[in-house]
Scaffold this active site. Structure first.
Site, PDB file in Angstrom:
ATOM      1  CB  ILE A  34      -1.409  -9.378   7.114  1.00 22.79           C
ATOM      2  CG1 ILE A  34      -2.159  -9.758   8.511  1.00 22.79           C
ATOM      3  CG2 ILE A  34      -1.696  -8.057   6.402  1.00 22.79           C
ATOM      4  CD1 ILE A  34      -1.522  -8.589   9.592  1.00 22.79           C
ATOM      5  CD  GLU A  99      -0.515  -2.029   1.814  1.00 24.56           C
ATOM      6  OE1 GLU A  99      -0.670  -2.056   2.964  1.00 24.56           O
ATOM      7  OE2 GLU A  99      -1.003  -2.666   1.101  1.00 24.56           O
ATOM      8  CG  HIS A 104       7.308  -5.895  -0.407  1.00 27.78           C
ATOM      9  ND1 HIS A 104       7.631  -4.722  -0.174  1.00 27.78           N
ATOM     10  CD2 HIS A 104       6.283  -6.290  -0.866  1.00 27.78           C
ATOM     11  CE1 HIS A 104       6.337  -4.077  -0.504  1.00 27.78           C
ATOM     12  NE2 HIS A 104       5.377  -4.781  -0.825  1.00 27.78           N
TER      13      HIS A 104
HETATM   14  P1  5GP Z   1       2.636  -3.881  -1.733  1.00 26.79           P
HETATM   15  O1  5GP Z   1       1.449  -3.339  -2.202  1.00 26.79           O
HETATM   16  O2  5GP Z   1       3.602  -2.991  -0.963  1.00 26.79           O
HETATM   17  O3  5GP Z   1       3.366  -4.721  -2.935  1.00 26.79           O
HETATM   18  O4  5GP Z   1       2.256  -5.119  -0.628  1.00 26.79           O
HETATM   19  C1  5GP Z   1       2.346  -4.898   0.691  1.00 26.79           C
HETATM   20  C2  5GP Z   1       1.845  -6.244   1.346  1.00 26.79           C
HETATM   21  O5  5GP Z   1       2.114  -6.116   2.779  1.00 26.79           O
HETATM   22  C3  5GP Z   1       0.244  -6.499   1.095  1.00 26.79           C
HETATM   23  O6  5GP Z   1      -0.024  -7.495   0.306  1.00 26.79           O
HETATM   24  C4  5GP Z   1      -0.197  -6.578   2.615  1.00 26.79           C
HETATM   25  O7  5GP Z   1      -1.286  -7.463   2.835  1.00 26.79           O
HETATM   26  C5  5GP Z   1       1.022  -6.936   3.290  1.00 26.79           C
HETATM   27  N1  5GP Z   1       1.127  -6.193   4.857  1.00 26.79           N
HETATM   28  C6  5GP Z   1       0.930  -5.223   5.113  1.00 26.79           C
HETATM   29  N2  5GP Z   1       0.929  -5.075   6.436  1.00 26.79           N
HETATM   30  C7  5GP Z   1       1.271  -6.289   7.144  1.00 26.79           C
HETATM   31  C8  5GP Z   1       1.590  -6.836   8.286  1.00 26.79           C
HETATM   32  O8  5GP Z   1       1.593  -6.095   9.173  1.00 26.79           O
HETATM   33  N3  5GP Z   1       1.986  -8.227   8.247  1.00 26.79           N
HETATM   34  C9  5GP Z   1       2.010  -8.744   7.085  1.00 26.79           C
HETATM   35  N4  5GP Z   1       2.583 -10.100   7.146  1.00 26.79           N
HETATM   36  N5  5GP Z   1       1.705  -8.311   5.976  1.00 26.79           N
HETATM   37  C10 5GP Z   1       1.410  -7.138   5.786  1.00 26.79           C
END
Ligand code: 5GP
Length: 121
Positions: A34, A99, A104
């Protein structure tokens, strides 16, 4: 850390929240981030309930791990980045600044991505 089924990616997997889907099979779902940080920025998640990369590596079956790895390749192919190259990132835990607590992998590409890490603040 136990798996929290109310996390945002679990909601996406259950179809409760929409996503811009790129790929799906029995093992994985992939959708555009997103807040993209590159022209290609896709999140690839396993269908199973795993908190993190280490949780997945420790507990997933060989079939799930193989299926997930193949899905990463399928996404790279579909997004047209196989020849030019791309980067995979799996932020894990507090120091990794993870996050969302559903495992993922970020697939980033579409331009030269620069150094792997920013300098510590
Ligand atoms: P992390 O920091 O956990 O590796 O990355 C989480 C990712 O999820 C971030 O890059 C953030 O932009 C993405 N993200 C968070 N909420 C959503 C959502 O509701 N939809 C999508 N498509 N991405 C999300």
């Amino acid at each position: 850390m136990s798996y929290d089924p109310s996390n945002i990616f679990a909601k996406i997997l259950r179809g409760e929240i929409p996503c811009d889907k790129v790929f799906e099979d029995d093992h994985a779902l992939a959708f555009k981030d997103i807040r993209p940080q590159a022209p290609v920025h896709v999140l690839i998640i396993p269908k199973g309930a795993y908190v993190s990369s280490s949780d997945f590596s420790a507990k997933a079956s060989a079939e799930e791990i193989a299926g997930f790895t193949r899905a990463i390749h399928a996404v790279a192919e579909k997004m047209g980045v196989l020849d030019a190259g791309y980067r995979l990132i799996a932020n894990t835990g507090a120091n990794g600044l993870q996050e969302v607590p559903h495992f993922h992998v970020h697939l980033l590409g579409g331009r030269a991505l620069g150094p792997m890490l920013t300098r510590p603040r």
